[in-house]
Design an enzyme around this catalytic site. Structure first.
Site, short mmCIF file in Angstrom:
data_model
loop_
_atom_site.label_atom_id
_atom_site.label_comp_id
_atom_site.label_asym_id
_atom_site.label_seq_id
_atom_site.Cartn_x
_atom_site.Cartn_y
_atom_site.Cartn_z
CB ILE A 167 -1.88 1.11 14.10
CG1 ILE A 167 -2.56 2.30 13.40
CG2 ILE A 167 -0.38 1.22 13.99
CD1 ILE A 167 -2.27 3.64 14.04
CG LEU A 227 -8.07 -26.87 -0.13
CD1 LEU A 227 -9.05 -26.58 1.01
CD2 LEU A 227 -7.86 -28.36 -0.29
N GLY A 228 -8.99 -25.20 -4.41
CA GLY A 228 -9.89 -25.17 -5.55
C GLY A 228 -11.35 -25.19 -5.16
CG ASP A 246 0.16 -4.05 2.76
OD1 ASP A 246 0.21 -3.54 1.63
OD2 ASP A 246 0.16 -3.38 3.82
CB THR A 260 1.64 -3.97 7.61
OG1 THR A 260 0.81 -3.77 6.48
CG2 THR A 260 0.92 -4.85 8.62
N GLY A 298 3.09 6.50 8.31
CA GLY A 298 4.43 6.69 7.78
C GLY A 298 5.38 5.60 8.20
CG ASN A 299 6.31 3.93 12.18
OD1 ASN A 299 5.81 4.62 13.04
ND2 ASN A 299 7.62 3.70 12.11
CB SER A 300 3.11 1.73 6.15
OG SER A 300 1.92 1.85 6.87
CG HIS A 337 -0.40 0.28 2.51
ND1 HIS A 337 -0.08 -0.72 3.42
CD2 HIS A 337 -0.06 1.44 3.13
CE1 HIS A 337 0.39 -0.17 4.52
NE2 HIS A 337 0.43 1.13 4.37
#
Length: 452
Positions: free
Chosen positions: A226, A263-264, A134, A224, A206-208, A104
């Site tokens: 919070i 698995l389908g 992500d 990623t 901004g920590n992402s 993201h």
């Protein structure tokens, strides 16, 4: 309300002694005071700021009317503005210049740059991204980089000390500390494959994409998201485990996409009405609604109407949980499927296979497709003589979205030439054309979209 910056009152104003008497001692009773500074000094050169820029078309309400365009002299050219976002990343391979970050952070970006701890800013190229986990990989020139070693996140325990490093609110490199609050966290809304590390180390906007490290300075997670009622950190942050991030990165670097075991089957949650029909408690398990032909599930004898209640002994709580557990298992994994059929429990075994449909990130093909992902059509659809590719995802605000592309659109042609599958789309854009016009089917409507 504007944020207020608070400054501490100076020591002199309080009538306290000047420097020398007011500083902490370096040791107490001969023992050095504990500090994380040496470890942080090793880690911070590997944590970078990631700056992504996206061209966003500006809609002029009069621009679509030829009379107004001519009368007011409005040029027949779409106006654009540059939308900028900031995040973080971690250098994990200094020799090849690979940087791990969040999908993201760079999703839909037309330009990506990386600022190192020494102040240098380098252009970055997208290697690949996986929206489900992500995780994204970008690459910079391998010029005097420092990389973080990866630890085995499966060795983490609740209570282990961890440190988060990133670029919150664009302030610059920031370090916070805490402990591992939980492991294997799932059930978060709006997120795909889930197996998060929960920590109370402060993680903010901004920590992402930044680093979660252990006290040895090894990478154990990629920060990623919070949980926050207010938008600020309340001590509930989540990181992608390094084991999962490393596996995704390996596949993105090798083939540009992630091949997950499948698995389908298609399934849905079991409500009170279904619970009585399939013989399980409401909210427990997922009822199979469709089984793909020649899939691992079909070979194991799974049928529509079966309630899947466990995978390899791990309880399945619903359709989303089934997809999550399935997505965390690799291709070739042996799996025991616990089911309830007509009120009777049973267990069948099979081996997961890769979804035969190929996926591709539009941004790797052409900047005009930034933010869109494409997937081959379902084999049963192709068996009906329909060819093309399906749009599996379009990021909000991305260039593809601005151009009118939508999730679940079926793209039949490119500049008038028919598309058979994702491979044909890839080959057609090996040399990006000056104009890019897609023939699209959306529901019962069809038309053309010009990608700009």
């Amino acid at each position: 309300m504007r944020p207020v910056l608070l400054r501490f009152v100076g020591l002199l104003a309080l009538g306290l002694p000047l420097a020398g008497h007011a500083t902490l001692p370096v040791a107490v009773d001969g023992e050095a005071l504990p500090t994380l500074a040496p470890m942080i000094e090793r880690v911070t050169p590997a944590v970078v700021n990631v700056n992504s820029k996206t061209r966003v078309r500006i809609q002029n309400p009069f621009a679509n009317d030829p009379f107004y365009r001519q009368f007011f002299g409005i040029p027949d050219v779409p106006r654009e503005r540059m939308q900028q976002s900031l995040g973080s990343g971690v250098v994990v391979d200094a020799e090849r210049g690979f940087v791990l970050t969040n999908n993201h952070v760079i999703d839909g970006a037309d330009e990506i740059s990386v600022t190192l701890a020494d102040g240098r800013t380098l252009p970055a190229q997208r290697v690949g991204a996986d929206a489900a986990t992500d995780v994204a990989v970008i690459r910079v020139a391998p010029d005097r980089l420092t990389a973080l070693p990866l630890a085995r996140s499966r060795d983490l325990r609740v209570g282990d000390f961890v440190v988060a490093v990133g670029n919150p609110f664009g302030l610059g490199q920031t370090v916070t500390s805490g402990i591992v609050s939980g492991l294997g966290r799932t059930g978060l809304s709006g997120v795909g494959v889930q197996n998060f590390i929960q920590t109370d180390a402060a993680i903010n906007m901004g920590n992402s994409g930044g680093a979660l490290v252990n006290l040895r300075g090894e990478l154990v997670g990629i920060n990623t998201l919070i949980y926050s009622p207010s938008g600020g950190s309340v001590g509930i942050g989540f990181s992608i485990p390094s084991d999962l991030a490393a596996d995704v990165m390996q596949q993105l670097v090798a083939v540009g996409q992630v091949r997950r075991g499948s698995l389908g089957v298609e399934a849905q949650d079991i409500d009170e009405e279904l619970a009585g029909l399939v013989g399980v408690l409401s909210g427990s398990g997922a009822v199979v609604t469709r089984v793909q032909s020649s899939s691992p599930a079909a070979r194991a004898g799974v049928r529509p109407g079966d309630a899947i209640v466990s995978l390899n002994g791990s309880k399945v709580t619903g359709a989303r949980d089934l997809a999550n557990q399935e997505g965390l298992l690799p291709v070739g994994a042996k799996i025991a499927v616990g089911m309830v059929r007509e009120g009777k429990p049973t267990v069948v075994s099979t081996v997961l296979e890769a979804d035969p449909r190929r996926r591709i990130d539009g941004g790797t093909l052409d900047p005009r497709l930034n933010g869109a992902s494409f997937i081959d059509l379902d084999p049963e659809v192709r068996d009906r003589g329909i060819t093309g590719v399906q749009v599996s995802r379009v990021a909000n605000g991305s260039r593809a979205a601005q151009n009118g592309l939508r999730t679940d659109d079926v793209v039949l042609s490119l500049n008038g030439a028919g598309l058979v599958d994702v491979g044909a789309l890839d080959r057609a854009l090996a040399k990006p054309p000056a104009q890019l016009v897609l023939g699209v089917v959306r529901g019962r409507r069809s038309g053309e979209l010009a990608m700009k």
